[in-house]
Scaffold this active site. Structure first.
Site, PDB file in Angstrom:
ATOM      1  N   HIS A  55       0.906  -1.197  -0.044  1.00 35.09           N
ATOM      2  CA  HIS A  55       0.164  -0.125  -0.101  1.00 35.09           C
ATOM      3  C   HIS A  55       0.868   1.325  -0.064  1.00 35.09           C
ATOM      4  O   HIS A  55       0.783   2.249  -0.784  1.00 35.09           O
ATOM      5  CB  HIS A  55      -0.858  -0.217   1.212  1.00 35.09           C
ATOM      6  CG  HIS A  55      -1.519   1.141   1.385  1.00 35.09           C
ATOM      7  ND1 HIS A  55      -2.975   1.429   0.748  1.00 35.09           N
ATOM      8  CD2 HIS A  55      -1.210   2.101   2.266  1.00 35.09           C
ATOM      9  CE1 HIS A  55      -3.205   2.831   1.106  1.00 35.09           C
ATOM     10  NE2 HIS A  55      -2.426   3.158   2.018  1.00 35.09           N
ATOM     11  N   GLU A  56       1.669   1.458   0.800  1.00 38.77           N
ATOM     12  CA  GLU A  56       3.049   2.479   0.978  1.00 38.77           C
ATOM     13  C   GLU A  56       3.623   2.594  -0.383  1.00 38.77           C
ATOM     14  O   GLU A  56       3.722   3.744  -0.958  1.00 38.77           O
ATOM     15  CB  GLU A  56       3.542   2.121   2.206  1.00 38.77           C
ATOM     16  CG  GLU A  56       3.087   2.159   3.573  1.00 38.77           C
ATOM     17  CD  GLU A  56       1.951   3.411   3.842  1.00 38.77           C
ATOM     18  OE1 GLU A  56       2.332   4.493   3.330  1.00 38.77           O
ATOM     19  OE2 GLU A  56       1.169   3.389   4.595  1.00 38.77           O
ATOM     20  N   HIS A 106       1.440   4.488  -3.069  1.00 40.86           N
ATOM     21  CA  HIS A 106       1.458   5.710  -3.065  1.00 40.86           C
ATOM     22  C   HIS A 106       2.530   6.243  -3.950  1.00 40.86           C
ATOM     23  O   HIS A 106       2.494   7.486  -4.773  1.00 40.86           O
ATOM     24  CB  HIS A 106       1.678   6.349  -1.685  1.00 40.86           C
ATOM     25  CG  HIS A 106       0.175   6.316  -0.855  1.00 40.86           C
ATOM     26  ND1 HIS A 106      -0.827   7.099  -1.082  1.00 40.86           N
ATOM     27  CD2 HIS A 106       0.001   5.593   0.321  1.00 40.86           C
ATOM     28  CE1 HIS A 106      -1.711   6.954  -0.304  1.00 40.86           C
ATOM     29  NE2 HIS A 106      -1.205   5.918   0.697  1.00 40.86           N
ATOM     30  N   GLU A 146      -6.026   6.878  -1.034  1.00 44.01           N
ATOM     31  CA  GLU A 146      -5.724   5.688   0.012  1.00 44.01           C
ATOM     32  C   GLU A 146      -6.418   4.591  -0.929  1.00 44.01           C
ATOM     33  O   GLU A 146      -5.832   3.331  -0.866  1.00 44.01           O
ATOM     34  CB  GLU A 146      -6.664   5.987   1.088  1.00 44.01           C
ATOM     35  CG  GLU A 146      -5.916   7.046   1.879  1.00 44.01           C
ATOM     36  CD  GLU A 146      -4.501   6.721   2.293  1.00 44.01           C
ATOM     37  OE1 GLU A 146      -4.060   5.349   2.484  1.00 44.01           O
ATOM     38  OE2 GLU A 146      -3.654   7.685   2.394  1.00 44.01           O
TER      39      GLU A 146
END
Length: 397
Positions: free
Chosen positions: A263-264, A267, A317
């Site tokens: 997920h990070e 970004h 997100e």
């Protein structure tokens, strides 16, 4: 009466009678002044009244300004991998990396003495999983290797390959339960869904859009583990991954941790940091303009937060969740763990449905439902199956 005339003459000479005789006293001496109305000079009016009255000048200004704005806007549109969403980015890649490096160094300075050494079991575990995610990213964008090997706190460490560690523990990660991906859930009470992702992908394919990946070239990936009971992880622009031991103490399986790291990294792939800085600049300008008409700073600030900034952050997100689940699948971790990890995160931090409206992150319940029901999960499962069969998956982003 005399004092009134004195103040008038001291300020400016306007609207006095013809040949009027004024009694003006200065330092005890009586003097007389005669003012002719034809000699009175008025102040020039301020503002764009003169050029604004000329239609040709107005036309030239409008055409030139529009041309500049259109050129700047379309010249800085980028297409995000996978979601195919176009976003406007003014910040250069070099500037973004400098900002990320400065933030990373500031964080390391603030947690000096709490960063675990490279040979600590937590450090080795995080770096192994991060290496798998970064290698999946390399295959996902279908490019040759253009970045340096991932390092831990600026120190090189030789690590075994992912194949020597075996497959992740899927049963323990799922808690002994099989996640029902095809189970329907009501959307009528939710303001967030992922329909925009599929619509954006469809439009991008119709346009023949090519994902922008130049910001991923030449990244110097680095990872550190901070010994703090904080349930969090982040990835600064430039590929600087930070994981806190509070997260590792709750997420025991590699698949759960791969969900967070994926997920990070998502970004970074979507270039969200540069987009957020660009959007904040435009929001600040619009904020100042609105304050000229509605001078209620508290109301204007709340309006911007609820209607512009927070919805944009929540969409980012969701976008990072979609990209992250593809990365973890390509890295060899079961994507069905991702919804479970989101639910577990909500139980640890205290989830609330109000986050869907009043927070920068959607509620973990919403994120879990979106990941379980979205089409991206089907694609991730297909990638995961190919990965288990030993097939290389390239260009899936």
């Amino acid at each position: 009466m005399q004092s009134t005339v004195d103040r008038t003459l001291a300020t400016c000479v306007i609207a006095v009678p013809i040949k009027s005789k004024l009694n003006y006293a200065t330092a005890g001496t009586r003097r007389f002044y005669y003012v002719d109305r034809y000699q009175v000079k008025h102040f020039r009016q301020r503002g764009p009244q003169r050029w604004f009255r000329n239609p040709c000048t107005v036309f030239v200004v409008v055409v030139v300004s529009s041309g500049v704005l259109i050129t700047v806007y379309y010249g800085n549109l980028e297409t995000i991998p996978y979601t195919q969403r176009k976003h406007f980015v003014l910040l250069s890649t070099e500037k973004e990396r400098k900002i990320g490096e400065a933030q990373f160094q500031q964080l390391k300075a603030s947690f000096k003495g709490k960063i675990l050494p490279p040979l600590h079991p937590y450090s080795i575990r995080v770096k192994l999983i991060a290496s798998d995610i970064i290698n999946a990213l390399q295959r996902g964008i279908g490019h040759e290797r253009v970045w340096s090997d991932i390092s831990y706190s600026n120190e090189e460490l030789t690590l075994p390959s992912s194949s020597s560690r075996g497959s992740p523990n899927i049963v323990s990660a799922l808690g002994g339960e099989e996640l029902k991906v095809d189970e329907q859930w009501p959307r009528k009470n939710e303001i967030l869904d992922d329909k925009w992702v599929q619509e954006s992908r469809k439009a991008g394919k119709a346009r023949g859009s090519q994902p922008a990946t130049q910001h991923l070239e030449g990244l110097s990936w680095e990872v550190i583990v901070v010994d703090e009971p904080v349930f969090n992880a982040t990835c600064f622009p430039g590929g600087k991954i930070v994981v806190f031991t509070g997260l590792l103490n709750h997420f025991r399986t590699d698949a759960e941790l791969a969900t967070i790291i994926g997920h990070e990294v998502g970004h970074v792939i979507a270039w969200h940091a540069a987009e957020r800085i660009t959007k904040n600049m435009w929001f600040a300008i619009l904020h100042l303009v609105l304050l000229q008409f509605i001078y209620m700073p508290t109301v204007v600030h709340a309006m911007f937060q609820l209607l512009l900034k927070l919805p944009l952050s929540r969409r980012m997100e969701i976008e990072a969740d979609h990209i992250g689940v593809l990365l973890m699948a390509a890295a060899g971790y079961d994507p069905r763990v991702a919804p479970k990890a989101c639910e577990k995160s909500g139980q640890i931090t205290g989830d609330s449905s109000l986050k869907d409206y009043l927070a920068a992150h959607p509620s973990d319940k919403t994120r879990a439902k979106l990941l379980a029901q979205s089409k991206v999960t089907e694609e991730a499962l297909a990638i995961y199956g190919e990965r288990l069969l030993g097939h290389g998956i390239e260009g899936f982003l």
